[in-house]
Every structure is written in structure tokens, then in C-alpha cells.
Write an enzyme that holds these catalytic residues in place. Structure first.
Site, PDB file in Angstrom:
ATOM      1  N   LYS A  14      -4.053   4.461   2.428  1.00  0.00           N
ATOM      2  CA  LYS A  14      -4.471   3.217   1.756  1.00  0.00           C
ATOM      3  C   LYS A  14      -5.994   3.131   1.729  1.00  0.00           C
ATOM      4  O   LYS A  14      -6.589   2.814   0.697  1.00  0.00           O
ATOM      5  CB  LYS A  14      -3.882   1.991   2.482  1.00  0.00           C
ATOM      6  CG  LYS A  14      -2.423   1.727   2.129  1.00  0.00           C
ATOM      7  CD  LYS A  14      -1.760   0.695   3.039  1.00  0.00           C
ATOM      8  CE  LYS A  14      -0.265   0.606   2.733  1.00  0.00           C
ATOM      9  NZ  LYS A  14       0.504  -0.186   3.691  1.00  0.00           N
TER      10      LYS A  14
ATOM     11  N   GLN B 276      -0.301  -4.253   8.426  1.00  0.00           N
ATOM     12  CA  GLN B 276       0.745  -3.223   8.343  1.00  0.00           C
ATOM     13  C   GLN B 276       1.935  -3.600   9.228  1.00  0.00           C
ATOM     14  O   GLN B 276       1.757  -3.968  10.395  1.00  0.00           O
ATOM     15  CB  GLN B 276       0.157  -1.867   8.768  1.00  0.00           C
ATOM     16  CG  GLN B 276       1.093  -0.684   8.613  1.00  0.00           C
ATOM     17  CD  GLN B 276       1.420  -0.343   7.162  1.00  0.00           C
ATOM     18  OE1 GLN B 276       0.636  -0.584   6.251  1.00  0.00           O
ATOM     19  NE2 GLN B 276       2.599   0.207   6.947  1.00  0.00           N
TER      20      GLN B 276
ATOM     21  N   ASP C 163       0.168  -8.189  -0.168  1.00  0.00           N
ATOM     22  CA  ASP C 163       1.541  -7.722   0.038  1.00  0.00           C
ATOM     23  C   ASP C 163       2.554  -8.643  -0.634  1.00  0.00           C
ATOM     24  O   ASP C 163       3.719  -8.264  -0.821  1.00  0.00           O
ATOM     25  CB  ASP C 163       1.864  -7.715   1.542  1.00  0.00           C
ATOM     26  CG  ASP C 163       1.795  -6.333   2.160  1.00  0.00           C
ATOM     27  OD1 ASP C 163       2.085  -5.354   1.449  1.00  0.00           O
ATOM     28  OD2 ASP C 163       1.460  -6.242   3.349  1.00  0.00           O
TER      29      ASP C 163
HETATM   30  N1  GUN Z   1       5.442  -1.349   6.128  1.00  0.00           N
HETATM   31  C1  GUN Z   1       6.254  -0.679   5.297  1.00  0.00           C
HETATM   32  N2  GUN Z   1       6.034  -1.060   4.021  1.00  0.00           N
HETATM   33  C2  GUN Z   1       5.053  -1.987   4.062  1.00  0.00           C
HETATM   34  C3  GUN Z   1       4.392  -2.741   3.071  1.00  0.00           C
HETATM   35  O1  GUN Z   1       4.672  -2.660   1.864  1.00  0.00           O
HETATM   36  N3  GUN Z   1       3.425  -3.597   3.521  1.00  0.00           N
HETATM   37  C4  GUN Z   1       3.116  -3.724   4.823  1.00  0.00           C
HETATM   38  N4  GUN Z   1       2.174  -4.600   5.162  1.00  0.00           N
HETATM   39  N5  GUN Z   1       3.720  -3.035   5.771  1.00  0.00           N
HETATM   40  C5  GUN Z   1       4.681  -2.170   5.391  1.00  0.00           C
END
Ligand code: GUN
Length: 297
Positions: free
Chosen positions: A59, A103, A126
Site C-alpha cells: 500500500k 489495517q 476503507d
Molecule cells: N484486512 C484485510 N482486508 C482489509 C481491508 O480492506 N482494509 C483493512 N483496513 N484491513 C484489511
């Protein structure tokens, strides 16, 4: 269908689609920078979950590649929830931060909902904050979760209008299944959400023009469940002895489907591209600019 039947489905190349999306985002970031605005994305990782570490690293890299500022905050697993909430408060108040992603999963001593709902909804790239969930469900302008947004983009690109199509979403998670169902409904598909207690899943699947599989079980969806010509979106990323496999038995399904996403190279790359799209959208909104073209549903 047998193993000798040729693969007839079109491969939906999420990797190429995501690369194109990132290139379009980079162009828009350049023109924002010409006007003195640099989008910024803060990613917060608590603990050392190996898969999360890989995601957070890529990311950050892709954020920088499209010309945005990336702010990474890595906290030890034993961080208190109050300390995490204090960091989120600082990021909420920081004008250089347009998007905040915490996350998941969080360590077990934390209340995930409390943490997510502490994020400023305008910076919730998100789309997990309760306000954004409600806005999506009621057809208001929202931040939309990245993986379902990516699936929707691939579906629209393949099918054009989704109106009147029978769509089956397998999985009811807050991250994928539920928001995916909302997005499909918003595009006037007829939506069924299946889960671990669903009866007659193979029969339901055989009626679906669109299948979105998000169950987290390797090769769960069988080839003979697929309606001939259907469009199959495989969200699964299951790590096995043979590397990554999806939730769909790809070899069998690709002999029946009209189009299918591979794993890897299908939905996966779309998720981060859509995170960048959401960060750009959040930046535009924070600065009173119109939503960037083609990045919101
Ligand atoms: N963990 C797995 N997928 C995601 C996601 O799309 N966003 C976040 N913040 N954590 C995750």
C-alpha cells in the site's frame, strides 16, 4: 465438462485494469499538485501479522508511485486501545492526511468497531465507518469499501449495465459480502447473499448471471455450479501448498463461465488501486472539488 474441455471463459485481467486505474489516478494527482494539493494516506498497522505487513508495505509503495504522500504508523501488538485512538485523533486533525486506514485484524484486546468509528468518516478510505455503511445502504454519497468497489468496476467493464441480472454474493462479511450486495443492488441487479447456513447453494449458483465468491475457502465453488456464460468474480486469496488459490475451482469454472477473474491477478490488484481512488476522492471532497471522474460508483 471434463478436464479435456477447453477453457472458454474470457479472463478478466484485474492486474491490467488496476494498472490503468493507477495511471489515471496518477494523472489526477499531478493536476492536484499543480494546484498546491498533495493527497496523503496514513496507514496504521498494529502488531506483526505477516500478511498484514505485506499488504501495508505494498500500500505504501503504490501510494508513493501515484505521487501521493504515504504516512506509515507501525505500533507494537501490545499498544493500548487508548493510544491507538489518540493516534487516530491526531490523524483526523492533520490537514495533510486525507485518508486513514487501520489495517485489520487488530489484536484481540481491541474493540474493532470502536477503533473504526473513531476515524473521521470523511477520511475513512476503507468505507468501514458506520456512517459510510449507512450512507451506502441508503444511496447517499459514501466512501465505498475498496474490494467490492474493485469488483463492481470489473463487472461494469465486462457487462455494461448490471440491471436485472441475477447476482449471487457468497459470503456476508462487513468488508466484502455486505457492501458488495449493496453496490449490486444500487446497480439494479437482483441480489442474493449466500453464507455458511445457506441451503441448496449449488442450485442458487446455477441461476446466477454474476457470482462473487468471498468465502475464504480454497476451490469452494465448483465448476458444475456455474451457469454457462456467467461472470465469476473470485475474491478469495487462500495460501496453500501450491501458492495462492481462489474460492472458485478455476480450472473447472473457466470451462463453463463467460468470464472469470484469475487468482492471483484478478480482484487482488484492484483493492489497492481502489484505496488510492478513495484517497483521491476524499482529497477532492476535503478541498471542495468535484468527485474525480470514474472512481466512485
Ligand atoms: N484486512 C484485510 N482486508 C482489509 C481491508 O480492506 N482494509 C483493512 N483496513 N484491513 C484489511
Amino acid at each position: 465438462m471434463t478436464a479435456t474441455t477447453p477453457i472458454s471463459a474470457t479472463l478478466i485481467d484485474g492486474k491490467a485494469f488496476a494498472a490503468d486505474l493507477r495511471a489515471r489516478i496518477a494523472t489526477q494527482v499531478r493536476s492536484m499538485k499543480d494546484n498546491g494539493i498533495t493527497p496523503g494516506l496514513a496507514v496504521v498497522l498494529v502488531g506483526e501479522d505477516p500478511a498484514s505487513q505485506v499488504y501495508v508495505k505494498s500500500k505504501g509503495r503504490m501510494t508513493r508511485e501515484v505521487g501521493m504522500n504515504s504516512y506509515e504508523h507501525r505500533l507494537p501488538a501490545e499498544t493500548s486501545q487508548d493510544d491507538l485512538l489518540a493516534l487516530i485523533g491526531r490523524l483526523n486533525d492533520d490537514p495533510d492526511v486525507n485518508g486513514i486506514l487501520v489495517q485489520l485484524p487488530l489484536p484481540p484486546h481491541m474493540d474493532e468497531a470502536a477503533v473504526i468509528n473513531a476515524i473521521d468518516p470523511a477520511k475513512d478510505v476503507d468505507g468501514f465507518h458506520i456512517l459510510n455503511v449507512g450512507r451506502l445502504a441508503t444511496g447517499q454519497k459514501a466512501m465505498v469499501p475498496c474490494t467490492p468497489l474493485g469488483c463492481l468496476m470489473l463487472l461494469r467493464d465486462r457487462l455494461g449495465s448490471l440491471s436485472g441480472k441475477n447476482a449471487l454474493v457468497i459470503g456476508r462479511s462487513n468488508i466484502v459480502g455486505k457492501p458488495m450486495a449493496q453496490l449490486l443492488l444500487r446497480d439494479s441487479a437482483t441480489v442474493t447473499v449466500a453464507h455458511s447456513r445457506t441451503a441448496n447453494l449449488p442450485d442458487l449458483c446455477r441461476q446466477a448471471d454474476i457470482v462473487v465468491a468471498a468465502v475464504g475457502r480454497a476451490n469452494f465453488v465448483q465448476g458444475d455450479w456455474i451457469k454457462p456464460g456467467a461472470t465469476v468474480i473470485d475474491v478469495g486469496i487462500n495460501r496453500g501448498d501450491d501458492g495462492l488459490v481462489g474460492d472458485v475451482d478455476f480450472d473447472a469454472a473457466a470451462r463453463v463461465a463467460g468470464a472469470i477473474t484469475p487468482v492471483p491477478g484478478g480482484v487482488g490488484p484492484m483493492t489497492i488501486a481502489c484505496l488510492l481512488a478513495n484517497t483521491l476522492t476524499a482529497t477532492a471532497r476535503a478541498n471542495g472539488l468535484p468527485d474525480p471522474q470514474g472512481l466512485t460508483p
